[in-house]
Structure formats: C-alpha cells, structure tokens
Design a protein around this motif. Structure first.
Motif, PDB file in Angstrom:
ATOM      1  N   GLY A 118      31.474  -6.693 -27.244  1.00 39.64           N
ATOM      2  CA  GLY A 118      31.786  -5.848 -26.121  1.00 39.64           C
ATOM      3  C   GLY A 118      32.435  -6.486 -24.904  1.00 39.64           C
ATOM      4  O   GLY A 118      31.899  -7.679 -24.835  1.00 39.64           O
ATOM      5  N   TYR A 119      33.238  -5.876 -24.371  1.00 33.85           N
ATOM      6  CA  TYR A 119      33.785  -6.549 -23.163  1.00 33.85           C
ATOM      7  C   TYR A 119      33.898  -5.334 -21.849  1.00 33.85           C
ATOM      8  O   TYR A 119      34.270  -4.549 -22.176  1.00 33.85           O
ATOM      9  N   ARG A 120      33.399  -6.093 -20.724  1.00 30.14           N
ATOM     10  CA  ARG A 120      33.555  -5.204 -19.504  1.00 30.14           C
ATOM     11  C   ARG A 120      34.782  -4.861 -19.013  1.00 30.14           C
ATOM     12  O   ARG A 120      35.563  -5.852 -18.749  1.00 30.14           O
ATOM     13  N   PHE A 177      31.676  -1.056 -20.829  1.00 29.44           N
ATOM     14  CA  PHE A 177      32.007  -1.768 -22.037  1.00 29.44           C
ATOM     15  C   PHE A 177      32.589  -1.200 -23.201  1.00 29.44           C
ATOM     16  O   PHE A 177      32.372  -0.294 -23.910  1.00 29.44           O
ATOM     17  N   GLU A 210      27.694  -8.193 -29.631  1.00 34.14           N
ATOM     18  CA  GLU A 210      27.565  -9.334 -28.820  1.00 34.14           C
ATOM     19  C   GLU A 210      28.706  -9.226 -27.574  1.00 34.14           C
ATOM     20  O   GLU A 210      29.796  -8.590 -27.618  1.00 34.14           O
ATOM     21  N   THR A 211      27.879  -9.252 -26.388  1.00 35.99           N
ATOM     22  CA  THR A 211      28.802  -8.927 -25.304  1.00 35.99           C
ATOM     23  C   THR A 211      29.429 -10.193 -24.499  1.00 35.99           C
ATOM     24  O   THR A 211      28.891 -11.327 -24.367  1.00 35.99           O
TER      25      THR A 211
END
Length: 308
Positions: free
Chosen positions: A136-138, A170, A215-216
C-alpha cells in the motif's frame, strides 16, 4: 534464490498515452536512460526471482524478445506468453497457469516504478509469507486506484476498485505476491462492470479468507506509474535526478544480477562493452573495478535496495 516465479505484465494498448504508443508498447518507451520494462524487471530480480514470464500483446512480443532475449545475460530464465486482449490484471494468472505449475508468484505491472532504501528486505519478507502480500502507498488521489480500508487497529478490512468515496488514502500498488492457488482463484473471478477480471476481486478472495498481508510503503519510498504523459515525464525526471545526484544507476538488471551472484565479472564486463559508448556502459565497468562498485559503499549499505 526463491522458488517463486515472476510475472511481468506488459500487455495492454497504452491508449492513455496515444499517440506515442500507437506504434510501440508503453513498456518499451524510454524512461530517462533505459526502457521502462527494466524497472519492474529489476523489482522481481531484487526479490531473488530468476524464472520470469513476460506477458505481452501478439504485436509487441517480437520487440520484447529482441530487447530482453532469454535473460541469460542477467542469469535469468525468461519466458513469453501472449495476451490476446487485455481483459483485466487477474487474467495474467489464467494465461500463465500452465507455466506457473503450482508455484507461488510475484506479479508486477510493467509501467510501475518502485524506489526506496530497504526495498529488497520488504520483498524478502513478502516472499517468506505462505499466501498473499500486497503493498500500500499513500496517494493524493486514491479514487484512481484500488483502495485499502483499515479498521481501528490498522488491519486491512477492504479493497475497493476506484471508489467514489475512498476508505483511506492508501492505494494498492502494482506488485502482488500470491501463492500457488492464484490461478484457481482467478478462474472464479467474474468480469466487472468494465468487463474486466479485476485484480481487486482476486485480492478480496484472499482477504476474505484471512490470507492477505499488506506492507505499507512509507515516506522513504516512491511508487510511480506512467499511465499518462505527465506521469511518464515525471518518472523520467525522477530517475534522472536520482542518477545525476547519486552517481548510481536505477533499475539496472546487470548490477542486481552481479550482486546476486547470477553473473560473474567477465559477463558483467561483456555487458559493459556492449554499451561501451554510453554512460550506462561506463557505469557497468566501474562495478567490476576493484576500486569501484560495492567497495565504495558505506558498511551495511546494500546498493540494490536503492537500485529502483
């Protein structure tokens, strides 16, 4: 080396980049000083994956073969599968089912760029899990992506494709670690309203069964896609800035292969000679020099962690 196999999805029409992709695959476009496909290929290599399947359109496959060959120059075993038409990301698991032969996989989208210190460690952690991991990515505009929803304890509770009202900022990136059941689960995915086999539908199956980890990627990471003209230019400028500032390549298959021990010094020098008239070739030559390459890195620094 992992037993996991890699899938690199390089099909599609690239229609959002028309007219520049009318005559060439998007994943073959230059991203600053290298073909775009080098960057996601490097992600799979950082994960220790050496058996990789490139999924392409019928028209573009000869160009990918000419560029990448059989992968032996990097110590890889490359396989090619044709995607007759783009029917959604989950379709890749159906196309590659026989080739996967029950093996776990890591699939990366051919237009996604990842960069960050410690990336190799995150990939190793995902590879060690028995079932599924996504990243995940903001982002500022999550409504453009598959979006993760979390409960009060920070556990992922939902994955929604392009929601009108996102549950969080996210987004799910284009990198998916799944177990050997992925093709069988993909067969149960029904086409969405867009007529596609959505990857989010497949991931929701894993999530519903309690088999999906997230996994962020925090502030120290960059995740870029190249789906628009502006995004393509931004990604190229990002790579140029990194390379100019640090004096190191990004998305460099030869460097990763050499560090992993998949190719030896003569093989690395052969690649350097091949690109001898370019800065890229000169860089490869420095990696083989006793006074250059890894001997110049600070203790504990793993160069491949920032090679993307």
């Amino acid at each position: 080396m992992t037993s996991r196999k890699g899938l690199l999805l390089a099909g599609g029409t690239g229609s959002r980049l028309w007219p520049i992709t009318l005559g060439i695959s998007k994943q073959l476009l230059p991203l600053y000083d290298k073909p775009m496909i080098y960057y996601p290929l490097s992600v799979l290599m950082l994960a220790g994956i050496r058996e990789i399947c490139i999924i392409t359109t019928p028209e573009d496959q000869p160009q990918f073969r000419r560029l990448l060959g059989d992968g032996s120059q990097w110590g890889l075993d490359l396989h090619y599968i044709i995607q007759p038409r783009p029917d959604g990301l989950a379709q890749a698991y159906l196309l590659a089912e026989d080739w996967l032969a029950g093996a776990p996989s890591a699939m990366v989208l051919g237009d996604n760029i990842f960069h960050g210190d410690g990336l190799a460690r995150l990939l190793a952690r995902a590879d060690a899990r028995p079932h599924g991991t996504v990243f995940g990515y903001r982002v500022r505009d999550p409504e453009r992506y598959g979006v993760l929803g979390f409960d009060a304890a920070g556990r992922v509770t939902s994955i929604t494709e392009k929601p009108i009202e996102p549950a969080s900022p996210f987004a799910v990136t284009g990198l998916y670690f799944l177990d050997g059941d992925a093709p069988a689960r993909a067969r149960a995915v029904r086409p969405s309203n867009r007529g596609e086999l959505e990857i989010t539908s497949l991931l929701e199956m894993y999530l519903g069964d309690g088999l999906l980890e997230v996994e962020t990627l925090g502030r120290g990471y960059a995740w870029l896609d190249t789906g628009t003209h502006a995004a393509l230019l931004d990604a190229g400028n990002f790579v140029r800035t990194l390379e100019d500032r640090q004096g190191m390549q990004t998305g460099c298959p030869e460097e990763i292969a050499f560090q992993q021990g998949w190719i030896d010094t003569p093989a690395l020098l052969a690649q350097a000679a091949r690109f001898g008239k370019t800065d890229y070739g000169a860089y490869l030559a420095t990696l083989a020099a006793p006074q250059g390459g890894y001997d110049q890195m600070p203790p504990g620094d793993i160069r491949s962690d920032t090679c993307l």
